[in-house]
Design an enzyme around this catalytic site. Sequence first.
Site, short mmCIF file in Angstrom:
data_model
loop_
_atom_site.label_atom_id
_atom_site.label_comp_id
_atom_site.label_asym_id
_atom_site.label_seq_id
_atom_site.Cartn_x
_atom_site.Cartn_y
_atom_site.Cartn_z
N HIS A 59 -14.55 0.89 -0.32
CA HIS A 59 -13.41 0.02 0.04
C HIS A 59 -12.27 0.79 0.68
CE1 HIS A 59 -14.88 -3.09 -3.15
NE2 HIS A 59 -15.60 -3.12 -2.05
N THR A 106 -15.66 -1.38 -14.18
CA THR A 106 -15.55 -2.46 -13.18
C THR A 106 -15.89 -3.81 -13.79
OG1 THR A 106 -16.19 -3.19 -10.96
CG2 THR A 106 -17.90 -2.10 -12.30
N ALA A 120 -13.23 4.79 -20.71
CA ALA A 120 -14.02 5.69 -19.86
C ALA A 120 -13.81 7.15 -20.24
CB ALA A 120 -13.64 5.47 -18.40
N GLN A 144 -15.20 1.88 -5.78
CA GLN A 144 -14.46 0.77 -5.20
C GLN A 144 -12.97 1.15 -5.12
OE1 GLN A 144 -15.86 -3.14 -7.19
NE2 GLN A 144 -16.67 -1.52 -8.48
N ASN A 145 -12.63 2.28 -5.75
CA ASN A 145 -11.22 2.70 -5.83
C ASN A 145 -10.77 3.36 -4.54
OD1 ASN A 145 -11.53 1.80 -8.44
ND2 ASN A 145 -11.69 3.84 -9.33
N ASN A 193 -17.90 0.45 -20.07
CA ASN A 193 -16.75 -0.39 -19.73
C ASN A 193 -15.96 -0.73 -20.99
OD1 ASN A 193 -16.07 -1.39 -17.05
ND2 ASN A 193 -15.91 -3.38 -18.04
N LEU A 194 -14.65 -0.99 -20.80
CA LEU A 194 -13.80 -1.32 -21.95
C LEU A 194 -14.22 -2.66 -22.54
CD1 LEU A 194 -11.38 0.02 -23.38
CD2 LEU A 194 -9.87 -1.42 -21.98
N CYS A 205 0.64 6.39 16.19
CA CYS A 205 -0.65 7.03 15.88
C CYS A 205 -0.64 8.44 16.44
CB CYS A 205 -1.78 6.22 16.52
SG CYS A 205 -3.34 7.10 16.62
N TYR A 249 0.83 -1.22 0.00
CA TYR A 249 0.00 0.00 0.00
C TYR A 249 0.86 1.27 0.00
CZ TYR A 249 -4.00 -3.00 0.34
OH TYR A 249 -4.94 -3.96 0.02
C1 BV8 Z 1 -17.73 -8.87 2.19
C2 BV8 Z 1 -9.61 -2.51 -1.37
C3 BV8 Z 1 -19.38 -9.44 3.86
C4 BV8 Z 1 -8.22 -2.99 -1.15
C5 BV8 Z 1 -10.94 -4.32 -2.38
C6 BV8 Z 1 -17.98 -16.02 -3.38
C7 BV8 Z 1 -18.99 -15.48 -4.13
C8 BV8 Z 1 -19.33 -14.14 -3.95
C9 BV8 Z 1 -18.66 -13.31 -3.04
C10 BV8 Z 1 -17.66 -13.86 -2.30
C11 BV8 Z 1 -17.32 -15.19 -2.46
N1 BV8 Z 1 -16.31 -15.44 -1.60
C12 BV8 Z 1 -15.99 -14.31 -0.92
C13 BV8 Z 1 -16.82 -13.36 -1.33
C14 BV8 Z 1 -16.86 -12.03 -0.86
C15 BV8 Z 1 -15.68 -11.20 -1.42
C16 BV8 Z 1 -15.63 -11.29 -2.93
O1 BV8 Z 1 -16.40 -10.67 -3.62
N2 BV8 Z 1 -14.64 -12.10 -3.42
C17 BV8 Z 1 -14.52 -12.26 -4.90
C18 BV8 Z 1 -13.06 -12.31 -5.25
C19 BV8 Z 1 -15.28 -13.48 -5.32
N3 BV8 Z 1 -16.01 -9.85 -1.02
C20 BV8 Z 1 -15.58 -9.42 0.20
O2 BV8 Z 1 -14.85 -10.05 0.95
C21 BV8 Z 1 -16.11 -8.06 0.61
N4 BV8 Z 1 -16.63 -8.11 1.93
O3 BV8 Z 1 -18.26 -9.57 1.36
O4 BV8 Z 1 -18.16 -8.72 3.50
C22 BV8 Z 1 -20.53 -8.50 3.52
C23 BV8 Z 1 -21.31 -8.70 2.38
C24 BV8 Z 1 -22.42 -7.86 2.12
C25 BV8 Z 1 -22.72 -6.79 2.94
C26 BV8 Z 1 -21.91 -6.60 4.07
C27 BV8 Z 1 -20.80 -7.44 4.33
C28 BV8 Z 1 -14.97 -7.01 0.61
C29 BV8 Z 1 -14.44 -6.83 -0.75
C30 BV8 Z 1 -13.49 -5.61 -0.79
C31 BV8 Z 1 -12.03 -6.02 -0.95
N5 BV8 Z 1 -11.20 -4.84 -1.19
N6 BV8 Z 1 -10.21 -3.18 -2.54
C32 BV8 Z 1 -7.32 -2.70 -2.34
O5 BV8 Z 1 -7.71 -1.92 -3.23
O6 BV8 Z 1 -6.20 -3.23 -2.32
S1 BV8 Z 1 -11.62 -5.10 -3.77
C33 BV8 Z 1 -10.75 -4.45 -5.15
O7 BV8 Z 1 -10.89 -5.43 -6.17
C34 BV8 Z 1 -11.33 -3.17 -5.73
O8 BV8 Z 1 -11.74 -2.25 -4.75
C35 BV8 Z 1 -12.48 -3.69 -6.59
O9 BV8 Z 1 -13.62 -3.90 -5.80
C36 BV8 Z 1 -11.93 -5.04 -7.05
C37 BV8 Z 1 -11.31 -4.93 -8.41
O10 BV8 Z 1 -12.37 -4.87 -9.31
P1 BV8 Z 1 -12.42 -3.66 -10.41
O11 BV8 Z 1 -12.29 -2.35 -9.72
O12 BV8 Z 1 -13.62 -3.91 -11.21
O13 BV8 Z 1 -11.05 -3.86 -11.26
P2 BV8 Z 1 -10.70 -5.04 -12.30
O14 BV8 Z 1 -9.27 -4.89 -12.60
O15 BV8 Z 1 -11.25 -6.32 -11.84
O16 BV8 Z 1 -11.55 -4.66 -13.62
C38 BV8 Z 1 -11.30 -3.46 -14.30
C39 BV8 Z 1 -12.46 -3.29 -15.30
O17 BV8 Z 1 -12.29 -2.04 -15.94
C40 BV8 Z 1 -12.48 -4.37 -16.38
O18 BV8 Z 1 -13.84 -4.78 -16.58
C41 BV8 Z 1 -11.95 -3.64 -17.62
O19 BV8 Z 1 -12.62 -4.07 -18.78
C42 BV8 Z 1 -12.34 -2.20 -17.34
N7 BV8 Z 1 -11.42 -1.22 -17.91
C43 BV8 Z 1 -10.05 -1.29 -17.98
N8 BV8 Z 1 -9.57 -0.15 -18.55
C44 BV8 Z 1 -10.66 0.65 -18.82
C45 BV8 Z 1 -11.83 -0.02 -18.39
N9 BV8 Z 1 -13.08 0.49 -18.53
C46 BV8 Z 1 -13.17 1.73 -19.11
N10 BV8 Z 1 -12.08 2.45 -19.53
C47 BV8 Z 1 -10.82 1.94 -19.41
N11 BV8 Z 1 -9.78 2.65 -19.85
ZN ZN Z 2 -4.42 5.47 17.93
#
Ligand code: BV8
Ligand code: ZN
Length: 232
Positions: A105, A172, A215, A87-88, A197-198, A132, A52
């Site tokens: 996030h 996304t 975008a 989500q960023n 989306n791309l 801290c 990070y």
């Molecule tokens: C939770 C912060 C309970 C840190 C992040 C099984 C099934 C379903 C869900 C789960 C499962 N097992 C576990 C889960 C839950 C899990 C999850 O979803 N896992 C996935 C992998 C299956 N989720 C969690 O754990 C979440 N918490 O569920 O708690 C709960 C539930 C409900 C209500 C309350 C509580 C927590 C998830 C958060 C994790 N932290 N980020 C960090 O940044 O390091 S997630 C991180 O990854 C991002 O924030 C974002 O969310 C994700 C990445 O996805 P994108 O942003 O979409 O990026 P990606 O590269 O994938 O895609 C880019 C897109 O852009 C592509 O489509 C591409 O085509 C497009 N693109 C590229 N260039 C362009 C473009 N579009 C336009 N123009 C361009 N130029």
């Molecule tokens: Zn503290």
Amino acid sequence: MKIVVLTGAGISAESGVPTFRDADGLWEGHSIEEVATPEGFESQPKLVQEFYDARREHLVGVQPNAAHIALAGLEEQLPDDLLVVTQNIDDLHERAGSRNVIHMHGELNSAWCRACDRRTHWTRTLVDFPPCPGCGATELRPDVVWFGEIPYQMDRILAAVAEADLFVSVGTSGAVYPAAGFVQQALRYGAKTLELNLDPSEGSVWFHESRLGPASVLVPSWVDDVLASQHL
Ligand code: BV8
Ligand code: ZN
């Protein structure tokens, strides 16, 4: 017209912020489990802080692009009707001028103390576990939501999605929940759903319309459409 815009890594890609899943994405070389889970932080705190710290440092050298700027311009015209849910963890929406932004996030430029729960605006490194500013404990972690942790402000987000007349998803892949499920909720409450989306995403089936392209091109032209339709 109430609008909710969900953004992901794709909106910041053209600013030079690597996405997650693309070839040279953030996960290359790092497993999600290693660097983005509480367990990973427990077992390898320095590796996670370095991951990070590097992204926080990289943020200084990038600028908002036309997509961020267009959304900020739309907010100016529709101050009470537009909410950006991102989500960023970068600060490019705010640097473009957006104010109604929810970082579901977390944020890179924020440190969270596990001892006193204080959150502090932070632009330096955390790898040496500095004290801290509130309680002096060396318990600062990145203020980001890791896998297995509950995203921020879910109640505000779900209320806005339920109110939305239009739900737009930008840059996304629809792979991470609960963010990837918002479009289905929006549909359930009768909203129109649009994807900019791309490439097609895992959730494309839930969108009334999908426009494919960069975008920086799609968002400004969509904003022009909205303003024209609002006679603004
Ligand atoms: C939770 C912060 C309970 C840190 C992040 C099984 C099934 C379903 C869900 C789960 C499962 N097992 C576990 C889960 C839950 C899990 C999850 O979803 N896992 C996935 C992998 C299956 N989720 C969690 O754990 C979440 N918490 O569920 O708690 C709960 C539930 C409900 C209500 C309350 C509580 C927590 C998830 C958060 C994790 N932290 N980020 C960090 O940044 O390091 S997630 C991180 O990854 C991002 O924030 C974002 O969310 C994700 C990445 O996805 P994108 O942003 O979409 O990026 P990606 O590269 O994938 O895609 C880019 C897109 O852009 C592509 O489509 C591409 O085509 C497009 N693109 C590229 N260039 C362009 C473009 N579009 C336009 N123009 C361009 N130029
Ligand atoms: Zn503290």
